[in-house]
Design an enzyme around this catalytic site. Structure first.
Site, PDB file in Angstrom:
ATOM      1  NE  ARG A  71     -10.913 -22.891  16.065  1.00  0.00           N
ATOM      2  CZ  ARG A  71     -12.297 -23.232  15.670  1.00  0.00           C
ATOM      3  NH1 ARG A  71     -13.478 -23.078  15.845  1.00  0.00           N
ATOM      4  NH2 ARG A  71     -12.151 -24.633  15.603  1.00  0.00           N
ATOM      5  CD  GLU A 122     -13.305 -17.458  16.117  1.00  0.00           C
ATOM      6  OE1 GLU A 122     -13.735 -17.159  17.385  1.00  0.00           O
ATOM      7  OE2 GLU A 122     -13.267 -17.915  15.277  1.00  0.00           O
ATOM      8  NE  ARG A 129     -19.158 -21.788  21.640  1.00  0.00           N
ATOM      9  CZ  ARG A 129     -19.590 -21.454  20.346  1.00  0.00           C
ATOM     10  NH1 ARG A 129     -20.217 -21.909  19.282  1.00  0.00           N
ATOM     11  NH2 ARG A 129     -18.446 -20.421  19.985  1.00  0.00           N
TER      12      ARG A 129
END
Ligand code: ATP
Ligand code: AMO
Length: 461
Positions: free
Chosen positions: A233, A235, A435
């Site tokens: 990702r 990001e 996570r």
């Protein structure tokens, strides 16, 4: 030479026997005619003594006292009982009287961090414990050393457990493991957060998720599939829970009547993982708790399932202003987690029926209310751990939705075409492995659960 492991040394069979042990020098100090060494293997430690005598010279004692911390040594030693427990060692009832010592691999004398400091319990109420703490960048810059702490040894063994349980549980439910390409020609989730790589004369992207391929496996009649692999990702998210590369645990499944068949399969998989961790990783959980004190993870059986609109209602009752079709901000997500915990006493729950407007193009709208969709997120300790949905399996409708999301459909033509050969209704979801481990253990940063984390500011080691 037959080597014995440190954790086995307390067995009665070894008492007063000569054994060979290989380990790291955890600490060493010489005191006159004696040298005290603590030898470490992963999280097990044992005290060793070298004393001037028949087999040990004065020089040998001096030399041993100078072997740098973290060096690997082989010792031949007699296992003796000790009446007084040696607090700093895990093997407290025995000691090793060394007769021979060889250095196998020497660590440099000045280490960038001490394992003892990096292992110290972090107590937010104790300023000293926080002052002495090794900062995160020092840890990550010297990750190989940092990973030697008991908590880190435990975190990554437990992380392996999450993947093993995910695989075992889904295999038992009849799923097939698949491997999807990581170099792809178009963004799978839409949006601009993709890394571009040069691909001979063209450019390509690193996969944002295995989304399109796991669905194509369903169209190819694999019925129930899962995959464990790297997800990229691009990001620029410098938060406690975003990485630029993480491990995705993804699954996809054809269903007969209702997408809840899949939702329940996923939720039950989580329950299975939580139980497996609780039952077989108690040593690891305790080791992590020694350093980071956290409340044990609570879950309900069967898992709690709420609708998005109910979540919005709970937030509004708590005084939050939020729109019917507005995504949960991170603070609202966390607040909802606290409200759910207070009301239902669970750290895991499912939120079903998200507004269609905030979901990816491939999400199936709710046939009963087009404002909503047949999609869900799952949460651990109030943070998103999975996103999933029923997918649109009608190619013309899929095209329409992709265009609505301003996606260049020429780039995903093969994906859309695959539904023209017939495809059963299906749904699935994607989980962030790091996570899961972070939130199960109640850790405060995803970098603690990625062995060599990648974030916008870190590409090494
Ligand atoms: P996913 O990508 O599916 O949805 P996510 O949990 O990363 O998983 P995002 O939609 O990326 O979800 O972001 C969710 C929330 O995370 C956002 O509402 C925002 O509050 C927060 N967030 C994302 N990036 C940042 C950032 N760079 N800084 C602060 N907060 C961020
Ligand atoms: P989504 O983008 O929500 O969904 O990702 C799925 C899960 O991956 C984790 N995750 C991350 N973990 C670490 N760092 C990140 N930057 C990051 N971004 C996401 C989260 C999240 O819930 N194709 C869909 C899944 C599906 O519908 O099957 C998807 O990728 O735990």
């Amino acid at each position: 030479r037959k080597f014995v492991s440190v954790s086995e040394l307390s067995q009665p069979a070894y008492r007063d026997q000569l054994v060979w042990v290989r380990g790291r020098v955890h600490t060493s100090r010489s005191k006159g005619k004696q040298c005290f060494l603590v030898l470490r293997q992963q999280s097990s430690t044992v005290q060793c003594i070298l004393a001037v005598g028949d087999r040990i010279s004065k020089q040998m004692v001096k030399f041993s006292g100078n072997v740098s911390r973290e060096s690997i040594i082989d010792v031949q030693a007699k296992v003796v009982s000790v009446p007084n427990k040696i607090e700093s060692c895990t093997e407290q009832t025995i000691e090793l009287c060394i007769e021979q010592l060889f250095v196998v691999s020497q660590a440099k004398p000045q280490l960038p961090l001490q394992i003892e400091d990096a292992s110290r319990a972090e107590n937010p109420d104790d300023a000293d414990s926080l002052n002495i703490r090794v900062n995160q960048d020092t840890r990550l810059d010297n990750r190989v050393l940092d990973l030697r702490t008991p908590a880190n040894q435990a975190i990554f063994r437990l992380e392996a457990g999450v993947c093993r349980l995910f695989r075992d549980i889904l295999t038992a439910k009849g799923f097939t493991e698949i491997h999807t390409p990581k170099i792809i020609s178009a963004a799978s989730e839409g949006g601009a957060n993709v890394f571009t790589v040069s691909y001979f004369k063209d450019s390509a992207y690193l996969a944002q998720s295995p989304q399109l391929y796991k669905q194509m496996a369903i169209a190819a009649d694999f019925d129930k599939v899962y995959t464990v692999g790297a997800v990229f990702r691009a990001e620029d998210s410098n938060t406690h829970r975003h990485l630029t590369e993480f491990v995705g645990l993804d699954l996809e499944m054809a269903f007969k009547y209702h997408y809840h068949e899949v939702l329940h399969t996923i939720a039950d998989t989580f329950t299975g993982i939580f139980k497996g961790l609780r039952d077989t990783y108690s040593t690891e959980i305790a080791a992590v708790n020694q350093q980071f004190k956290v409340e044990p993870f609570k879950f309900l059986e069967p898992p709690l399932i709420l609708e998005f609109a109910e979540g919005v209602q709970m937030l509004r009752e708590a005084g939050v202003e939020t729109g019917d079709e507005e995504d949960l901000s991170t603070p609202n997500e966390k607040l909802l987690g606290r409200l759910v915990k207070a009301k239902y006493d669970t750290d895991f729950y499912v939120l079903d029926k998200f507004p269609l407007a905030i979901r990816p193009f491939y999400t199936m709208p709710d046939p009963n209310n087009p404002m909503y969709s047949n999609s869900y997120d799952m949460f651990m300790r109030g943070e998103e751990i999975l996103s999933g949905a029923q997918r649109i399996h009608d190619p013309d409708f899929l095209l329409e939705r992709a265009k609505h999301h301003a996606i260049d459909t020429s780039k995903i033509a093969a994906y859309i075409e695959s539904f023209r050969f017939g495809c059963p209704p299906h749904a699935g979801g994607g989980i962030g492995m790091e996570r899961v481990v972070m939130l199960y253990l109640g850790l405060d940063n995803i970098r603690k659960t990625s062995m060599f984390p990648r974030d916008p500011k870190r590409l090494t080691p």
